[in-house]
Design an enzyme around this catalytic site. Structure first.
Site, PDB file in Angstrom:
ATOM      1  N   THR A  58     -15.193 -26.679 -56.978  1.00 27.58           N
ATOM      2  CA  THR A  58     -15.014 -25.234 -56.849  1.00 27.58           C
ATOM      3  C   THR A  58     -15.835 -24.650 -57.975  1.00 27.58           C
ATOM      4  O   THR A  58     -15.937 -25.263 -59.058  1.00 27.58           O
ATOM      5  CB  THR A  58     -13.537 -24.808 -56.998  1.00 27.58           C
ATOM      6  OG1 THR A  58     -13.062 -25.258 -58.265  1.00 27.58           O
ATOM      7  CG2 THR A  58     -12.656 -25.414 -55.893  1.00 27.58           C
ATOM      8  N   HIS A  59     -16.462 -23.499 -57.722  1.00 26.40           N
ATOM      9  CA  HIS A  59     -17.358 -22.886 -58.712  1.00 26.40           C
ATOM     10  C   HIS A  59     -18.465 -23.866 -59.124  1.00 26.40           C
ATOM     11  O   HIS A  59     -18.996 -23.773 -60.228  1.00 26.40           O
ATOM     12  CB  HIS A  59     -16.585 -22.441 -59.964  1.00 26.40           C
ATOM     13  CG  HIS A  59     -15.292 -21.754 -59.653  1.00 26.40           C
ATOM     14  ND1 HIS A  59     -15.222 -20.421 -59.347  1.00 26.40           N
ATOM     15  CD2 HIS A  59     -14.023 -22.238 -59.534  1.00 26.40           C
ATOM     16  CE1 HIS A  59     -13.958 -20.096 -59.094  1.00 26.40           C
ATOM     17  NE2 HIS A  59     -13.213 -21.193 -59.185  1.00 26.40           N
ATOM     18  N   GLN A  90     -36.142  -2.013 -25.239  1.00 31.54           N
ATOM     19  CA  GLN A  90     -37.140  -3.065 -25.067  1.00 31.54           C
ATOM     20  C   GLN A  90     -37.297  -3.891 -26.351  1.00 31.54           C
ATOM     21  O   GLN A  90     -37.730  -5.043 -26.312  1.00 31.54           O
ATOM     22  CB  GLN A  90     -38.479  -2.435 -24.680  1.00 31.54           C
ATOM     23  CG  GLN A  90     -39.605  -3.418 -24.486  1.00 31.54           C
ATOM     24  CD  GLN A  90     -40.813  -2.772 -23.839  1.00 31.54           C
ATOM     25  OE1 GLN A  90     -40.766  -2.410 -22.671  1.00 31.54           O
ATOM     26  NE2 GLN A  90     -41.885  -2.600 -24.589  1.00 31.54           N
ATOM     27  N   SER A 147     -45.970 -33.864 -52.970  1.00 30.40           N
ATOM     28  CA  SER A 147     -46.616 -32.761 -53.684  1.00 30.40           C
ATOM     29  C   SER A 147     -48.114 -32.989 -53.677  1.00 30.40           C
ATOM     30  O   SER A 147     -48.576 -34.120 -53.782  1.00 30.40           O
ATOM     31  CB  SER A 147     -46.102 -32.728 -55.125  1.00 30.40           C
ATOM     32  OG  SER A 147     -47.039 -32.082 -55.968  1.00 30.40           O
ATOM     33  N   TYR A 179     -30.240   4.189 -20.400  1.00 24.39           N
ATOM     34  CA  TYR A 179     -31.387   3.386 -20.838  1.00 24.39           C
ATOM     35  C   TYR A 179     -32.323   4.228 -21.688  1.00 24.39           C
ATOM     36  O   TYR A 179     -32.579   5.394 -21.385  1.00 24.39           O
ATOM     37  CB  TYR A 179     -32.161   2.819 -19.628  1.00 24.39           C
ATOM     38  CG  TYR A 179     -33.369   2.013 -20.074  1.00 24.39           C
ATOM     39  CD1 TYR A 179     -33.239   0.672 -20.412  1.00 24.39           C
ATOM     40  CD2 TYR A 179     -34.623   2.617 -20.222  1.00 24.39           C
ATOM     41  CE1 TYR A 179     -34.325  -0.057 -20.876  1.00 24.39           C
ATOM     42  CE2 TYR A 179     -35.713   1.892 -20.678  1.00 24.39           C
ATOM     43  CZ  TYR A 179     -35.559   0.561 -21.006  1.00 24.39           C
ATOM     44  OH  TYR A 179     -36.628  -0.153 -21.466  1.00 24.39           O
ATOM     45  N   GLU A 239     -34.561 -26.872 -47.712  1.00 25.41           N
ATOM     46  CA  GLU A 239     -34.910 -25.552 -48.253  1.00 25.41           C
ATOM     47  C   GLU A 239     -35.257 -24.592 -47.125  1.00 25.41           C
ATOM     48  O   GLU A 239     -34.892 -23.415 -47.152  1.00 25.41           O
ATOM     49  CB  GLU A 239     -36.085 -25.681 -49.215  1.00 25.41           C
ATOM     50  CG  GLU A 239     -35.723 -26.469 -50.468  1.00 25.41           C
ATOM     51  CD  GLU A 239     -36.953 -26.821 -51.289  1.00 25.41           C
ATOM     52  OE1 GLU A 239     -37.626 -25.903 -51.785  1.00 25.41           O
ATOM     53  OE2 GLU A 239     -37.253 -28.012 -51.416  1.00 25.41           O
ATOM     54  N   LYS A 277     -43.455 -36.781 -56.636  1.00 24.01           N
ATOM     55  CA  LYS A 277     -42.497 -35.885 -55.988  1.00 24.01           C
ATOM     56  C   LYS A 277     -42.109 -36.336 -54.587  1.00 24.01           C
ATOM     57  O   LYS A 277     -42.905 -36.851 -53.825  1.00 24.01           O
ATOM     58  CB  LYS A 277     -43.069 -34.455 -55.888  1.00 24.01           C
ATOM     59  CG  LYS A 277     -43.224 -33.741 -57.200  1.00 24.01           C
ATOM     60  CD  LYS A 277     -41.918 -33.596 -57.989  1.00 24.01           C
ATOM     61  CE  LYS A 277     -40.919 -32.685 -57.320  1.00 24.01           C
ATOM     62  NZ  LYS A 277     -41.385 -31.296 -57.314  1.00 24.01           N
TER      63      LYS A 277
END
Ligand code: ARG
Length: 457
Positions: A154-155, A321, A276, A316, A289, A282
């Site tokens: 939590t938190h 549209q 990367s 309408y 993401e 990497k």
């Protein structure tokens, strides 16, 4: 062709044409528009407005146009304003005078509302099916190590240990609500607007209930003004898709954390990560993401449509549209997100040992000591206070809560609570994270999943 040559003396200005044509995006509705037209043609014959031969000829023509779209040979005429115009133009080319009867007792206003409901009905079904596949992927991840556990937060601070299956089950429940929401939306949108005409119905003897039944709608519209101006179903769909997107964004964020070196709880497969261009070491979780980011456009599409609808007078208006592109965009991106995330989860290795070490953090046992004191008759607030003092002592000493407990005359009898997995196993309350509670809720989840799949079918 424009559909209103009779009234006008000059053709439409190019800038107005560019602004108002919608074929460039609404051509994807061709199959549903043709399905609506097929029902309309049969409705006209049923009303005695087409002969049996005319009806047969128009149905054959519509089928031929469908084939042209499917094999890629349909060509847009430069004067085709939207998908409806294009199909009517082609029907008139193929069927001559009979083709010119296709639009009897119909306006593009009830036509587009019908087409879009048919399209959306199928589209939400398909998204809901994809979500069920993602649920299966989550299930598979949990099944690879049913005893694996990690800290629950939590938190974003470690709080209590939870089983991996419990954790993934939380995502599954939220996604299952999304499936239910999509099905609910589908049920509400399943009303036929066909026969409402431009806005007020027609003097011709058509039966909206007849075409509604042909199209598998639950019932025909009750009010023609409402039938042509209602886009609640698009807004509701965009909300349901936004909620899916937001759930997926939370899962994406979690995968970003889990796959960071700081957490180290999981690794995604090489086929679901990116490298990367500069840094050779990497291995990035772009999939997570992008899942996190795409929720932005889903919410934007919902907001955009709501603003379009706000303040529109009956019935309408051409503003309507503008309902299509947000809908198509949200459907496309939510589908991309669901499928890529399902693949990412399937490719994932969960590092149970790292997660276990984090979850066996002695501080997480604090609540177990307090609850043991409660069982011995100490009021909870006092138990909380006593254990809080032990934690405070550990922090001041820069040591572990276990050391403080072991060295305390009063509390050393609780040292057994620090055994690896003991805290998890103590979570016996229904719906909680302990193994027995989890077995029970896994059964509930799988029953709920089956019920949703049944509703969907
Ligand atoms: N392309 C239009 C739409 O999507 C079809 C309806 C046009 N109706 C009209 N009265 N101009 O809304």
């Amino acid at each position: 062709m424009t559909l209103w040559n009779g009234r006008f003396s000059s053709p439409m200005a190019k800038s107005l044409w560019d602004l108002s044509e919608s074929y460039s995006f609404d051509h994807v509705l061709y199959a549903h528009d043709i399905a609506g037209s097929r029902a309309h043609v049969r409705g006209l014959a049923h009303a005695g407005l087409l002969s049996g031969d005319e009806c047969a000829a128009l149905l054959t023509t519509l089928d031929a146009i469908l084939r042209e779209f499917e094999d890629g040979t349909f060509t847009r005429d430069e004067s085709d304003e939207d998908i409806h115009t294009a199909i009517e133009r082609r029907a008139t080319e193929l069927a001559g005078a009979t083709g010119a009867k296709l639009h009897t007792a119909r306006s593009r206003n009830d036509q587009v509302a019908t087409t879009l409901r048919l399209f959306t009905r199928d589209a939400v079904t398909s998204v809901a099916r994809d979500i069920l596949t993602l649920l299966d992927a989550l299930d598979e991840v949990g099944a690879t190590d049913p005893g694996a556990y990690l800290p629950g937060y939590t938190h974003l601070q470690r709080a209590q240990p939870v089983l991996l299956t419990h954790h993934l089950g939380a995502h599954a429940w939220s996604l299952l609500r999304d499936v239910e929401r999509l099905i609910d939306a589908r049920e509400r949108m399943n009303v036929s607007p066909l026969g409402a005409g431009a806005l007020a119905g027609t003097s011709l003897p058509i039966q909206p209930a007849f075409t509604a039944e042909l199209l598998g709608f639950r019932e025909p519209f009750a009010n023609s003004l409402d039938a042509v101006s209602d886009r609640d179903f698009v807004a509701e769909t965009l909300f349901a898709l936004s909620m899916v997107g937001i759930h997926l964004s939370r899962m994406g964020e979690e995968l970003v954390l889990w796959t960071s070196e700081e957490f180290g709880f999981a690794t995604l497969g090489d086929d679901f990560t990116t490298g990367s261009s500069m840094l050779p070491q990497k291995k990035n979780s772009d999939v997570a993401e992008l899942a996190r980011a795409k929720s932005g456009r889903l919410v934007g599409n919902l907001t955009g449509l709501l603003v379009i609808l706000k303040g529109l007078p009956l019935s309408y208006n051409r503003d309507l549209q503008e309902d299509k592109e947000p809908l198509f965009d949200s459907l496309r991106h939510v589908t991309l997100m669901i499928n890529a995330l399902a693949g990412a989860y399937r490719s994932m290795t969960f590092h149970a040992e790292t997660a276990r070490r984090a979850a066996d953090d002695p501080n997480l046992v604090a609540i177990d000591i307090a609850e043991r004191l409660v069982q011995e008759g100490v009021p909870f607030r006092q138990a909380h206070e006593q254990v809080g003092q032990l934690v405070g002592e550990a922090v001041r000493r820069g040591g572990s809560l276990l050391d403080v407990v072991e060295q305390s005359e009063e509390f050393s009898r609780f040292a057994d609570l620090f055994a690896s997995g003991a805290s998890l196993n103590a979570r016996t309350s229904p719906g909680g994270s302990g193994p027995a509670a989890q077995t029970e809720q896994a059964e509930r989840l799988s029953a709920a999943r089956d019920r949703a799949a049944e509703r969907l079918a």
